[in-house]
Design an enzyme around this catalytic site. Sequence first.
Site, PDB file in Angstrom:
ATOM      1  CB  CYS A 342     -24.612 -41.021  -0.724  1.00 33.70           C
ATOM      2  SG  CYS A 342     -22.829 -40.808  -0.986  1.00 33.70           S
ATOM      3  CB  CYS A 345     -22.228 -43.769   0.506  1.00 34.91           C
ATOM      4  SG  CYS A 345     -21.567 -42.173   0.994  1.00 34.91           S
ATOM      5  CG  ASP A 346     -25.731 -46.040   0.192  1.00 36.23           C
ATOM      6  OD1 ASP A 346     -24.899 -46.374   1.041  1.00 36.23           O
ATOM      7  OD2 ASP A 346     -26.666 -45.259   0.416  1.00 36.23           O
TER       8      ASP A 346
END
Length: 522
Positions: A342, A345-346
């Site tokens: 992701c 997200c990361d």
Amino acid sequence: MLDANLKTQLKGYLERLVRPVEIVAYAGDDAKSRELLQLLDQIREQSDKITVKRGETSGARVPSFALTSPGEDIHLTFAGIPLGHEFTSLVLALLQVGGYPPKVEKELSDQIRALKGGFRFETYFSLSCQNCPDVVQALNLMAVLNPGIEHVAIDGALFQAEVSERQVMSVPTIFLNGEPFGAGRMGVEEILAKVDTGAADRAVEAINAQAPFDVLIVGGGPAGAAAAVYAARKGIRTGVVAERFGGQVLDTMSIENLISVPHTEGPKLARALETHVREYDADIVNGQQATKLEQVADGFRVTLASGAALTGTSVVLSTGARWRKMGIPGEEQYVNKGVAFCPHCDGPLFKGKRIAVIGGGNSGVEAAIDLAGIVGHVTLFEFDKVLRADEVLQRKLKSLPNVTIVTSARTTEVKGDGKRVTGLAYEDRTSGEIRDLALEGIFVQIGLVPNTEWLKGTLSLNARGEIVVDGHGATSMPGVFAAGDCTTAPYKQIVIAMGEGARASLAAFDYLIRLPAGERAA
């Protein structure tokens, strides 16, 4: 920090406070501390029940702030400035600390209050992560309800040295009492299952005590939710069992093609799906993975990984799909240690670092474009001779100065030092030469694989593992229907999955009403 509209909304929410809220700010003279103090002042202005005071910064993360209420034993802290996806977490925390009753089932709240011992949770999040708020909000709630639970929510992008020291390479990442506890999306139920040793056994007993369903739906994504609504509206006994309600939608950042909804986000849509299902008389069993489907005398039995089992006169399978992995040495070892799926997200955890994106389709190119604005350098790898993404995306990608595109490349190994990713080996498919690239992160964007391994030998699957269905969603086993991304239905889209779920549910109802008397669930 907050515009006029947001202030008005916040003021309306904070009118629900029933007791004072005290905010203790730990701030220095840096720019981020000034931003935090500005935010806290704007929050204080919206309610006379909120006070803000400065705390001693020695030993505290700076900037950060704690929420408590006079006379209450609450240990809840935000390290950073919780805007973006985490602003909702902040608002909910203010309400809950201020005595507003949380929206949680009584059984869960009683279970949280009954936990004994000391639990100090620390959650690393990123402001662009759509999965993180579920974890932050779950642990905040637990900290409000149980004085033995402490929670600190930490913006990983703001505390980079800490992230590096603790080897945090994906969000959300949770530590309990200083030790790694978990990574990825978790709700209250999943967290309790890990810390409450008797919770799993009690869950199995409760599931096994369920009476047979007329229709049992396996999977809680858009297809499963639609199937549940359509079944429940028919007045038949409906059950939904899901590993995580919302499914892959939870991992979707932005949704702009759901007809009549110009724009929404995955977690928001997932919550709406669950809310809609719960408006009807449908039982939801969450946090459970199906492992076996078998035909029994009164219909079908679905066995779960926990050892529990549910039965239904008919079944709708809507287990969806998951990220496809590269399947090369080192990949599994370094998932959440540099191998990620992701970018939203990361991505912030790899600020200024060298990363690779695997996949030259739309998802891969979009990920590379997004990451190029955060990381030091992006190398995009594509197996084919050319990229497969839309031309407009390719033009944008090629215009970025910190992006390298490598085509005709087959990834062969993820390399690391035992703790984190240090590089990637790949084969030049033109020359056959194996080459190494030093990097610190790998984002895999090579499509999806259906969650159907547990059905091999039970139902007809195609070469890609998709459940073979006909025009009514019927499978090779009479009485079992399927819908969504786990099936042969073309075009894996949310709106299509919803329609397929509704169709499969209607087909299951048609199947039920044609059964001989006495063969339906009671």
